[in-house]
Scaffold this active site. Structure first.
Site: not given
Ligand code: NCD
Ligand code: ZN
Length: 346
Positions: A248, A100, A175, A14, A16, A137
């Site tokens: 995450d 997702k 998460h 996971h 970003h 999520h």
């Molecule tokens: C994530 C993001 O910034 O894209 N933020 C987070 O707090 N984890 C989005 C997510 O996975 O919820």
């Molecule tokens: Zn995330």
């Protein structure tokens, strides 16, 4: 105690990566250690179609520095208008590894998420048929529900009904932040697993709020009380293959974190493995680290583990960068609040 650990090269289930300047700056932080990652689709606009996922994959690979190897495992952002045929063909080509589900409004860039779960039933059934995984999520967005209860209510109101009405669908509850979620996963059949982040093994809600508000510890789902952190630690250390690493890691430039309405997300790509080694060592469980970082996730996704290895060496406290510079501004690296001693080398 040995001060060298050879670890099969890990995966991040996971992640970003964003786009543009932030993508270019953060991608090497992940690719230095991780062979593959499930890449989140919550760009603006989101990655909804197979064509958009292919274009995003090309941008990621173009941003990868010479000499680094990394395989982005692409995901599609589920909307109420998602076309099951598009999903099926993106999966058949090997491009897309998961879909997702964001409840509408749950987190950063989730405005296009799902409000009416009946409207995605057709896609979910198609996914179950072809063996494509659903990443969720796990928070409801009902304004009546307290933010600290949103994961528990999601399990009752959304996740459990989806799993009951879509037999065969393989789901990753992402998460997880509560003992209740860990228990739910343990009690479920083998079609359900969960990712655990690095930061949720380190912080509880006091770290965010006591002695001043700490925007770099704010993420979603928000960290819960200490008993929940301990339950997550227990799950991660247990050697139970249903729990594996999804960092995450969620970069936001400092200007957007240190604000009157700061964004959610902790950026942990840079120091995740050193933090995890420190925690697993402290708990006498270094021999279980490789399952959590490098084996269980691949097995759940039906992929072979990676061939390569990393070497972790214990020594003097590391000096890691506090921030990563990007052309859009600095991104603060997650501070675990304790010294790190495990250096990672290829
Ligand atoms: C994530 C993001 O910034 O894209 N933020 C987070 O707090 N984890 C989005 C997510 O996975 O919820
Ligand atoms: Zn995330």
């Amino acid at each position: 105690m040995s001060d060298t650990l050879i670890l099969r090269r890990p995966d991040d289930w996971h992640l970003h990566l964003r786009d543009g300047a932030v993508l270019r700056a953060v991608l090497p932080e992940t690719a230095r250690h991780f062979a593959r990652a499930i890449v989140m689709p919550n760009l603006v606009p989101p990655v909804v179609t197979g064509a958009q996922a292919a274009a995003y994959r090309d941008r990621i690979l173009a941003a990868l520095p010479e000499g680094m190897t990394f395989e982005p495992l692409m995901t599609l952002y589920l909307t109420e208008d998602t076309n099951p045929e598009d999903v099926a063909s993106a999966a058949a080509s090997g491009l897309v590894r998961a879909v997702k589900l964001y409840p509408a409004g749950a987190t950063t860039n989730s405005a296009s998420g799902v409000a009416d779960f009946d409207r995605v039933r057709g896609v979910l059934e198609r996914m179950a048929g072809i063996g494509l995984h659903l990443c969720v999520h796990g928070e409801v967005t009902d304004p009546e529900i307290d933010i600290f209860d949103r994961e528990a209510v999601f399990i009752d109101r959304v996740l459990d009904p989806i799993r009951r009405t879509t037999p065969g669908l393989r789901v990753v509850m992402e998460h997880i932040t509560t003992s209740g979620a860990a228990d739910y996963v343990r009690a479920a059949p083998a079609d359900l697993a969960a990712t655990i982040t690095t930061h949720h093994l380190v912080i509880n809600r006091n770290h965010i709020l006591v002695g001043g508000i700490r925007p770099h510890y704010y993420c979603l789902p928000v960290a819960k009380r200490e008993s929940h952190r301990l339950a997550l630690l227990d799950a991660a250390l247990s050697g139970d293959a249903r729990f594996f690493l999804g960092t995450d890691s969620a970069p936001h430039v400092d200007a957007n974190k240190q604000s009157a309405c700061g964004c959610a997300g902790c950026f942990t790509a840079t120091n995740t493995l050193s933090i995890l080694a420190e925690i697993f060592e402290r708990e006498g469980a270094l021999d279980r680290l490789e399952g959590f970082t490098s084996r269980f996730g691949a097995a759940f996704y039906g992929m072979a583990p990676n061939d390569g290895t990393l070497t972790l060496t214990r020594g003097d406290a590391l000096r890691l960068p506090e921030k990563i510079e990007t052309e859009d501004g600095p991104v603060t690296v997650f501070d675990p609040g304790f010294p790190l001693h495990w250096r990672v080398t290829p």
